[in-house]
Design a protein around this motif. Structure first.
Motif, short mmCIF file in Angstrom:
data_model
loop_
_atom_site.label_atom_id
_atom_site.label_comp_id
_atom_site.label_asym_id
_atom_site.label_seq_id
_atom_site.Cartn_x
_atom_site.Cartn_y
_atom_site.Cartn_z
N VAL A 78 0.84 -1.20 0.00
CA VAL A 78 0.00 0.00 0.00
C VAL A 78 0.87 1.25 0.00
CG1 VAL A 78 -1.67 1.35 1.32
CG2 VAL A 78 -1.97 -1.11 1.10
N LEU A 79 1.89 1.27 0.85
CA LEU A 79 2.74 2.45 0.97
C LEU A 79 3.62 2.66 -0.26
CD1 LEU A 79 3.71 2.00 4.71
CD2 LEU A 79 2.54 3.99 3.77
N LYS A 80 4.15 1.59 -0.82
CA LYS A 80 5.09 1.73 -1.93
C LYS A 80 4.43 1.80 -3.30
CE LYS A 80 8.95 -0.56 0.43
NZ LYS A 80 9.88 -1.73 0.43
N ILE A 81 3.25 1.18 -3.43
CA ILE A 81 2.60 1.11 -4.74
C ILE A 81 1.24 1.81 -4.72
CG2 ILE A 81 1.66 -0.46 -6.49
CD1 ILE A 81 3.73 -2.52 -5.53
N GLY A 82 0.40 1.44 -3.75
CA GLY A 82 -0.96 1.96 -3.73
C GLY A 82 -1.06 3.46 -3.56
N LEU A 83 -0.37 4.00 -2.55
CA LEU A 83 -0.45 5.43 -2.29
C LEU A 83 0.00 6.28 -3.48
CD1 LEU A 83 0.54 5.96 1.46
CD2 LEU A 83 -1.47 6.84 0.31
N PRO A 84 1.19 6.05 -4.04
CA PRO A 84 1.61 6.88 -5.17
C PRO A 84 0.67 6.78 -6.37
CG PRO A 84 3.48 5.68 -4.27
CD PRO A 84 2.26 5.11 -3.64
N LEU A 85 0.24 5.56 -6.72
CA LEU A 85 -0.63 5.40 -7.88
C LEU A 85 -2.00 6.02 -7.63
CD1 LEU A 85 0.14 1.76 -9.08
CD2 LEU A 85 0.80 3.90 -10.16
N TRP A 86 -2.53 5.84 -6.44
CA TRP A 86 -3.83 6.43 -6.12
C TRP A 86 -3.76 7.94 -6.14
CZ3 TRP A 86 -8.67 4.89 -5.94
CH2 TRP A 86 -9.61 5.63 -5.22
N LEU A 87 -2.71 8.49 -5.59
CA LEU A 87 -2.54 9.95 -5.58
C LEU A 87 -2.58 10.51 -7.01
CD1 LEU A 87 0.04 11.97 -3.52
CD2 LEU A 87 -0.18 12.38 -5.95
N ILE A 88 -1.87 9.85 -7.91
CA ILE A 88 -1.73 10.36 -9.27
C ILE A 88 -3.00 10.15 -10.09
CG2 ILE A 88 -0.47 10.03 -11.45
CD1 ILE A 88 1.99 9.34 -9.75
N THR A 112 -6.88 11.29 -7.22
CA THR A 112 -7.06 12.42 -6.32
C THR A 112 -6.62 13.72 -7.00
OG1 THR A 112 -4.85 12.53 -5.28
CG2 THR A 112 -6.35 10.83 -4.48
N SER A 113 -7.00 14.82 -6.37
CA SER A 113 -6.61 16.14 -6.88
C SER A 113 -5.37 16.68 -6.17
CB SER A 113 -7.77 17.13 -6.71
OG SER A 113 -8.17 17.20 -5.34
N ALA A 114 -4.70 15.86 -5.36
CA ALA A 114 -3.50 16.30 -4.64
C ALA A 114 -2.35 16.51 -5.62
CB ALA A 114 -3.11 15.26 -3.59
N PRO A 115 -1.44 17.43 -5.32
CA PRO A 115 -0.29 17.65 -6.22
C PRO A 115 0.59 16.41 -6.30
CG PRO A 115 0.00 18.82 -4.15
CD PRO A 115 -1.41 18.31 -4.15
N HIS A 116 1.10 16.11 -7.50
CA HIS A 116 1.91 14.92 -7.70
C HIS A 116 3.21 14.95 -6.91
CE1 HIS A 116 -0.20 13.88 -11.78
NE2 HIS A 116 -1.04 13.97 -10.76
N GLN A 117 3.69 16.15 -6.59
CA GLN A 117 4.94 16.27 -5.82
C GLN A 117 4.80 15.66 -4.42
OE1 GLN A 117 3.37 18.60 -7.43
NE2 GLN A 117 4.75 19.89 -8.66
N LEU A 118 3.57 15.40 -4.00
CA LEU A 118 3.35 14.84 -2.66
C LEU A 118 3.78 13.38 -2.58
CD1 LEU A 118 2.11 15.30 0.19
CD2 LEU A 118 -0.09 14.53 -0.77
N ALA A 119 3.79 12.66 -3.72
CA ALA A 119 4.05 11.22 -3.72
C ALA A 119 5.37 10.86 -3.05
CB ALA A 119 3.98 10.67 -5.14
N PRO A 120 6.52 11.43 -3.47
CA PRO A 120 7.77 11.06 -2.79
C PRO A 120 7.81 11.52 -1.34
CG PRO A 120 8.14 12.87 -4.32
CD PRO A 120 6.77 12.36 -4.59
N LEU A 121 7.09 12.61 -1.02
CA LEU A 121 7.09 13.09 0.37
C LEU A 121 6.38 12.12 1.30
CD1 LEU A 121 6.36 16.91 -0.17
CD2 LEU A 121 8.56 15.77 0.20
N LEU A 122 5.40 11.38 0.77
CA LEU A 122 4.71 10.39 1.59
C LEU A 122 5.66 9.25 1.98
CD1 LEU A 122 1.26 10.14 -0.24
CD2 LEU A 122 1.81 11.40 1.85
N LEU A 123 6.54 8.86 1.06
CA LEU A 123 7.53 7.83 1.38
C LEU A 123 8.57 8.34 2.37
CD1 LEU A 123 8.08 6.23 -2.15
CD2 LEU A 123 6.70 5.37 -0.26
#
Length: 454
Positions: free
Chosen positions: A273-283, A286-297
């Protein structure tokens, strides 16, 4: 051993960021070929934990760990010597076996060295592991800005050298006592008592005194074994009665431990979920900025480094570990709800929901790690810790192979998929809590018994 872990993970940080790029730009493999390479090697690597655990119960642990580290180094260097897909499949499969085996052997080493403090030791070990991976990842990220063949090769050579360094550091570690080989030396009694004691322990002798002592010892040992062994082990011992042969303790006949391992495979899904699900779901949803993906990790890694040791108290004993399964269920349910909510609303709302979900899944990761470390050892008989921990290692190996499929299936179902996944994981926690309902019994966490020779 903490230094070994740090060096090992620095090398892993270098390789995990670099490997796919190396296969693409240097070796010249296509996307399908890379998928085949990683998929096949990952599937073969599943055999690593049970094989390593089985061998570890029969040979000294330190030289075995050194051998595995050396094998990983050879495989890492070999990756740089060929561009043939068939050879790369073989080499990468060997590397995968070594990686999975090393993880189980390191955990077994900690279990034997730390004893009752094994959960806290594992928490410190995991903190060091994450710190090492972060260092390796940062070095790789900085080096990859050049994007040359030489840089790719140098980073993979660094990974290979980390295994060499880990093997050399392991040689400096002490060999931990093994429940299957530990022998307590005591003073030898003098005179006729010495002969009687030697005959009673070592060989079959004639005489009513010796036979009586043997009978008493057999009855006592049988009673202790029935009192202290889990249900699966009791059944094995009962089946072996009357055969004249010692019962073979194996996790493959312990139905409760196998079911426990199956629930563990589901609870390790936080990794996917953390390595695959969150980044793919974000992009994609969702309407969240894509720059957030690496920050979540980064958030996940930072929280583990800062908080894993304090979280060790939730798994300090089998009873505490079992009680902590209910809070874990609540956190997983909330994490799934937060991910579902992130698909609705403005960018600021989606960002907040994703941060909450990443934090909740990280808390679940740390809580489950502490619970898992304690129960996986407490449910295993001391004389077969290696074999049992090897089977438990299958949970993570299977999750790494099937986890991405489960996560992408949840994503395909939309917000309801995440709610369903959270609810399923919460139900798994409750099922595991029932499965280990006697985990607070002293029988499951007794210290290994050593047998005196004299």
């Amino acid at each position: 051993m903490l230094a070994v872990t740090f060096v090992d993970r620095v090398g892993s940080g270098l390789a995990e960021v670099t490997a796919v790029l190396y296969f693409t730009y240097v070796v010249g493999l296509g996307t399908a070929q890379i998928g085949l390479l990683l998929g096949v090697s990952g599937a073969i690597g599943i055999a690593g934990p049970p094989l390593a655990g089985l061998v570890a119960d029969r040979v000294p642990l330190r030289p075995l760990l050194v051998t595995v580290q050396a094998g990983r180094a050879v495989a890492a260097f070999a990756l740089l010597t060929t561009t043939d897909l068939r050879l790369l499949l073989v080499v990468n499969a060997v590397a995968s076996l070594g990686n999975r085996a090393s993880s189980v052997l390191t955990k077994l080493y900690a279990t034997r060295v730390a004893g009752p403090d094994r959960t806290r030791y594992q928490a410190v070990n995991r903190t060091v592991s994450n710190s090492g991976w972060a260092v390796g990842g940062l070095v790789a990220a900085a080096a990859l800005t050049a994007g040359t063949t030489t840089v790719y090769r140098c980073l993979l050579i660094g990974d290979a050298l980390s295994f060499v360094a880990a093997a050399l550091l392991t040689l400096r570690c002490t060999e931990p006592a093994s429940p299957t080989r530990a022998v307590a030396q005591g003073p030898r009694p003098a005179g006729p008592a010495a002969a009687d004691a030697t005959e009673t322990q070592g060989t079959q002798t004639q005489g009513t005194k010796t036979e009586r002592i043997k009978a008493q010892g057999t009855e006592t040992e049988g009673a202790k074994a029935q009192a202290t062994q889990p249900e699966g082990i009791k059944a094995q011992g009962t089946a072996a009665e009357g055969t004249g042969k010692p019962a073979t303790v194996t996790p493959w006949r312990d139905r409760r431990y196998l079911l426990y391992t199956a629930t563990e495979a589901a609870l390790f899904l936080d990794d996917s979920v953390l390595k695959i699900g969150l980044p793919l779901w974000l992009i994609t949803a969702t309407s969240a900025p894509h720059q957030l993906a690496p920050l979540l990790l980064v958030l996940n890694n930072a929280l583990v480094v800062l908080c894993q040791v304090p979280f060790a108290r939730f798994g300090a004993t089998p009873a505490k570990a079992r009680r902590s399964l209910l809070p874990l269920a609540a956190v997983l349910l909330g994490a799934g709800a937060a991910l579902a909510a992130s698909a609705v609303g403005a960018p600021w709302f989606a960002t907040g929901a994703l941060l909450l979900a990443a934090t909740a899944f990280t808390v679940a990761e740390m809580l489950h790690a502490a619970i898992s470390w304690e129960l996986s050892v407490a449910l295993a008989p001391p004389q077969a810790q290696g074999a049992y921990l090897g089977v438990h290692g299958l949970a993570q190996a299977v999750q790494r192979s099937t986890g991405p499929l489960a996560v992408t299936a949840a994503m395909a179902a939309g917000p309801l998929g995440w709610l369903g996944l959270g609810a399923a994981l919460a139900a798994t926690c409750c099922a595991q809590r029932h499965l280990v309902r006697d985990a607070d019994a002293p029988a499951l966490s007794v210290a290994p018994v050593t047998v005196s020779e004299h």
